[in-house]
Structures are given as C-alpha cells and as structure tokens.
Design a protein around this motif. Structure first.
Motif, mmCIF file in Angstrom:
data_model
loop_
_atom_site.group_PDB
_atom_site.id
_atom_site.type_symbol
_atom_site.label_atom_id
_atom_site.label_comp_id
_atom_site.label_asym_id
_atom_site.label_seq_id
_atom_site.Cartn_x
_atom_site.Cartn_y
_atom_site.Cartn_z
ATOM 1 N N UNK A 1 -12.969 66.329 25.821
ATOM 2 C CA UNK A 1 -12.134 65.313 25.803
ATOM 3 C C UNK A 1 -11.210 64.617 26.506
ATOM 4 N N UNK A 2 -11.049 65.814 27.435
ATOM 5 C CA UNK A 2 -10.230 65.172 29.025
ATOM 6 C C UNK A 2 -11.163 64.385 29.443
ATOM 7 N N UNK A 3 -12.685 64.511 29.084
ATOM 8 C CA UNK A 3 -13.892 63.109 29.862
ATOM 9 C C UNK A 3 -13.569 62.125 29.657
ATOM 10 N N UNK A 4 -14.100 62.552 28.403
ATOM 11 C CA UNK A 4 -13.320 60.626 27.479
ATOM 12 C C UNK A 4 -12.042 59.978 27.198
ATOM 13 N N UNK B 1 -0.641 54.968 26.628
ATOM 14 C CA UNK B 1 -0.177 55.462 25.111
ATOM 15 C C UNK B 1 -0.944 54.743 24.061
ATOM 16 N N UNK B 2 -1.298 53.401 24.025
ATOM 17 C CA UNK B 2 -2.707 53.191 23.078
ATOM 18 C C UNK B 2 -4.037 54.461 23.303
ATOM 19 N N UNK B 3 -3.474 55.005 24.434
ATOM 20 C CA UNK B 3 -5.165 55.515 24.449
ATOM 21 C C UNK B 3 -5.248 57.534 23.998
ATOM 22 N N UNK B 4 -3.559 57.162 23.975
ATOM 23 C CA UNK B 4 -3.287 58.633 23.271
ATOM 24 C C UNK B 4 -3.566 58.860 21.868
ATOM 25 N N UNK B 5 -2.711 57.114 21.361
ATOM 26 C CA UNK B 5 -2.143 57.319 19.613
ATOM 27 C C UNK B 5 -4.321 57.612 19.009
ATOM 28 N N UNK B 6 -5.132 56.804 19.819
ATOM 29 C CA UNK B 6 -6.114 57.015 19.388
ATOM 30 C C UNK B 6 -6.375 57.948 19.320
ATOM 31 N N UNK B 7 -6.641 58.989 20.746
ATOM 32 C CA UNK B 7 -7.534 60.057 20.915
ATOM 33 C C UNK B 7 -6.843 61.054 20.065
ATOM 34 N N UNK B 8 -6.247 61.625 20.140
ATOM 35 C CA UNK B 8 -4.853 63.232 20.105
ATOM 36 C C UNK B 8 -4.915 63.066 18.537
ATOM 37 N N UNK B 9 -4.997 62.103 17.796
ATOM 38 C CA UNK B 9 -5.496 63.177 16.261
ATOM 39 C C UNK B 9 -6.835 63.269 16.143
ATOM 40 N N UNK B 10 -8.149 62.613 16.712
ATOM 41 C CA UNK B 10 -8.905 63.329 16.597
ATOM 42 C C UNK B 10 -9.375 65.047 17.308
ATOM 43 N N UNK C 1 -5.493 73.553 18.421
ATOM 44 C CA UNK C 1 -5.286 72.216 18.680
ATOM 45 C C UNK C 1 -3.904 71.727 20.064
ATOM 46 N N UNK C 2 -3.401 72.703 19.562
ATOM 47 C CA UNK C 2 -2.068 72.691 20.956
ATOM 48 C C UNK C 2 -2.819 72.276 22.149
ATOM 49 N N UNK C 3 -3.422 73.582 22.304
ATOM 50 C CA UNK C 3 -4.060 73.634 23.543
ATOM 51 C C UNK C 3 -4.883 72.292 24.138
ATOM 52 N N UNK C 4 -5.608 71.740 23.108
ATOM 53 C CA UNK C 4 -6.477 70.399 23.310
ATOM 54 C C UNK C 4 -5.737 68.858 23.231
ATOM 55 N N UNK C 5 -4.782 68.736 22.500
ATOM 56 C CA UNK C 5 -4.602 67.948 22.889
ATOM 57 C C UNK C 5 -2.446 67.720 23.772
ATOM 58 N N UNK C 6 -2.887 69.106 24.612
ATOM 59 C CA UNK C 6 -1.758 69.230 25.255
ATOM 60 C C UNK C 6 -2.645 68.967 27.092
ATOM 61 N N UNK C 7 -4.019 69.053 26.947
ATOM 62 C CA UNK C 7 -4.595 69.044 27.829
ATOM 63 C C UNK C 7 -5.395 67.463 27.375
ATOM 64 N N UNK C 8 -5.270 66.959 26.311
ATOM 65 C CA UNK C 8 -6.002 65.374 26.679
ATOM 66 C C UNK C 8 -4.223 64.478 26.155
ATOM 67 N N UNK C 9 -3.213 64.810 26.645
ATOM 68 C CA UNK C 9 -1.794 64.215 26.707
ATOM 69 C C UNK C 9 -1.741 64.343 28.481
ATOM 70 N N UNK C 10 -1.992 65.242 29.286
ATOM 71 C CA UNK C 10 -1.883 65.079 30.365
ATOM 72 C C UNK C 10 -3.105 64.682 30.843
ATOM 73 N N UNK C 11 -4.129 64.581 30.526
ATOM 74 C CA UNK C 11 -5.780 64.272 31.017
ATOM 75 C C UNK C 11 -4.923 62.267 30.724
ATOM 76 N N UNK C 12 -4.293 62.005 29.966
ATOM 77 C CA UNK C 12 -3.778 60.548 29.570
ATOM 78 C C UNK C 12 -3.159 59.687 30.828
#
Length: 377
Positions: free
Chosen positions: A268-271, A282-291, A305-316
């Motif tokens: 997910x972080x790679x994507x 911000x747009x990227x976070x809105x699209x990917x974080x719910x998934x 879910x918290x771990x994956x969401x936070x990891x993805x948010x940091x990667x943004x």
C-alpha cells in the motif's frame, strides 16, 4: 473542527510573528558552517510544519533564508541545497502532527471510525522519529549531491531578535500550548470533552473572541482545503454506504491473501508513493485511505486498519519526487531571485526528491512499522 482549530493556531502564531521569532532565535545560534546551517533550516522547517502546517512553513522559512540567498548566485550549490532542503523537510514535517497536513486530519477521522482515534501522543511517538530520520537521510543526500560547503566555507548568521514578548504573544503561546496539551490528553479526557474536534473550539473562541484574530484572518483560512477534506469524508461515506468500498476491499483482500501485515503495508505504501508523487497528497489520501482502512479491518490476524491507514498517511507526506508533489515543492520551484531566475528546477527534484521519497518509504515500512506495532496499532 480539528482543521479549523489548527488553522486558528497557525494564523495566530504567524500573524503575531511568534513562529518567525522562534525560528530566528534557533537559526541565529547554529554557527557558520554551511552543512550546519542547512540541517538547522531543515529541522526548523519540519518543526514549523508541525504547528503552522506544511503549507505555511516553507513560506516562512524561505523568507528567513532570503539574506543568504541574495548574496549568492541562483546556480550556487548552497542555494540549491538550502531551497530544496527546506521543501523536503516541510514535506516530512507534514507527518509530524495531526494538524501538520490535511491528509493527517483525514487519516485521524478514518482511524476513529468505529473506535477511538489515535491520541496526539501516539501520533508523535510514531511520526517524530520517522520524520527526524527522514531529515537526516535527506540532509546527507543533499551534502552528497550538491556538496554545499565546497565553494563557501562560512555563512553569516542571522541576527537574533532582541524584542521582548508582548502580552498578546504570551497569550497566543499559552492558548496554543493549552490546546495542544488537551489534544495530547484527549484519550484520558474523552469521557468529559468528547472528540478532539470539540476541543478545537477552544482556540477559535480564545483567539476570535478576544480580538487576537479578526474576520480577515477567518476569511484567510484555507477554505479550499476544508472543502476538499469534507468532500473526501463525504466521498468515503458514499463509497461505503453504496457497497462499493466493500467490493473493492474484498477484491484487494483476495489479492493480498496470505501476505503478512508488513507485506500489505509495503504494497500500500508503494502504491501511495507512486500515486501521490503525481497528484495532490490530500486527494491521494482521500482516494486510498478508505480502501486501506477496509482492507485492514479484514486482515486475518485482527483489525490492523489503524496501522495501515497511518502508514499510508505518512507515505503521502513522504512522496516528494516532483515539483507537483505537495505545496512545499511547488513553492520551492516557484522561488526566484530579483532577476526572475529560479533556484531549483524539475531536474533537482528528480536528482534529490526521488531518492528522498524512496528513503522515506524505507523508513516508514521499517522503523515506522515497528513503532506502530509498539504503540498497539
């Protein structure tokens, strides 16, 4: 409301020159060596991003280094490293607190759905080490690529301000610290105060009710960001209530079936890294974080879910490979000297920003992953 509370604190710190005085006080004491000055400016940009957002922080920091930039040609290695260093550090600073960037606020909202949102202390415990390590690696990369100390041995330090703090400045500092303290203690106070958004009313009343900020400051809030964030929440609710989110998450869950939690985070972080390099963070976070959240809830080992969401948010925030990758980069590439010559170009971001993004990715899926597990995500 959390977004508006953050905007109010940022506006008050900027309007009454508190952020600038603090930054000058720090930068005036770092010495004359170019590599020390570069690191100090990067850390100041990161710290400023934590409180006044990574939208306002680069503007402040670029204004502080103008006396240095004016004494050197735009093609000088130290100028380039200073400008791009502040941009990269501001991007990394977008990780540091829940109000440092819009995607963090959106992430906190997602992480709090159906449970307790992460506390500020939990966020700090994960994001601050990740951001600090990212700064050190990017600093080393800038020294390696540009060698800023090769043609200049000393940098004239900034003159520290000698003006005492005014009553208004002290009031702003006290209210800001009190608000952040309440946000940090929200997990203990939630029974009495409710969500963090409720506490955000405190700085709004304290600043606008007592004349520290006025209607012009209110109109100057980044309302486009507010609308974008609220639109993202509405989009997330629509996708969820329609059943589309469930279908998407089920399909992705089948694709990652059998993968470890670390492998799913890395995927997910790679994507996110690839996507938010080309589009708004911000747009990227809105699209990917719910998934990401939906997939995390269906992990075999439990709800991560918290771990994956936070990891993805940091990667943004860690995606910073192009001039369009976040506001700090856009501000850096638009910075010009009095003759209209730019300090950095797209090739500079390709040279430094892309490797910096890859290093940030590595830190998030290694150190960040371990810290998130330690916190209990």
């Amino acid at each position: 409301m959390l977004l508006l509370g953050g905007f109010a604190i940022a506006a008050a710190l900027s309007k009454h020159f508190i952020a600038k005085q603090l930054a000058v006080a720090i930068l005036s004491r770092v010495g004359r060596k170019p590599h020390h000055v570069l690191l100090a400016n990067m850390l100041v940009a990161t710290f400023a991003s934590m409180w006044i957002s990574n939208v306002a922080a680069p503007v402040l920091c670029f204004s502080l280094v103008q006396p240095i930039l004016r004494t050197l040609p735009t093609t000088h290695a130290f100028c380039k490293s200073l400008v791009i260093g502040i941009a990269l550090a501001s991007n990394l600073g977008g990780m540091t607190s829940p109000i440092a960037s819009p995607q963090n606020i959106f992430a906190v909202e997602r992480m709090g759905m159906g449970g307790t949102p992460p506390s500020w202390l939990e966020w700090f415990a994960i994001a601050l080490p990740v951001s600090f390590l990212g700064n050190l690696l990017c600093w080393g990369l800038l020294l390696l690529v540009y060698k800023p100390g090769k043609d200049i041995k000393e940098v004239r330090p900034l003159k520290p301000t000698e003006d005492p703090l005014t009553g208004t400045q002290i009031y702003v500092i006290v209210i800001s610290l009190a608000t952040v303290t309440l946000w940090c203690c929200n997990s203990f106070l939630q029974e009495y105060t409710g969500e963090m958004g409720v506490l955000a009313i405190f700085p709004l009343v304290a600043f606008f009710g007592f004349g520290v900020l006025n209607k012009d400051d209110f109109n100057g809030f980044l309302w486009n960001v507010v609308m974008l964030a609220m639109g993202g929440l509405a989009l997330g609710e629509a996708v969820q209530s329609s059943g589309l989110l469930l279908e998407i998450s089920n399909s992705i869950s089948h694709l990652v079936a059998g993968q470890s939690l670390w492998a799913v985070l890395a995927i997910f972080c790679g994507l996110v890294l690839v996507g938010t390099t080309f589009i708004s963070h911000t747009v990227g976070a809105m699209v990917i974080l719910p998934i990401v959240q939906a997939v995390g809830q269906q992990m075999p080992g439990g709800d991560h879910s918290k771990l994956l969401v936070m990891g993805a948010a940091l990667m943004c925030s860690g995606a910073m490979g192009l001039p369009v990758s976040g506001f700090p980069n856009m501000n850096a590439v638009a910075l010009e000297d009095p003759t209209g010559a730019n300090y950095v170009y797209t090739k500079d971001f390709l040279l430094v920003g892309v490797p910096g993004s890859i290093m940030a990715y590595g830190i998030i899926i290694s150190v960040g992953y371990l810290l998130m597990l330690a916190v209990g995500f």
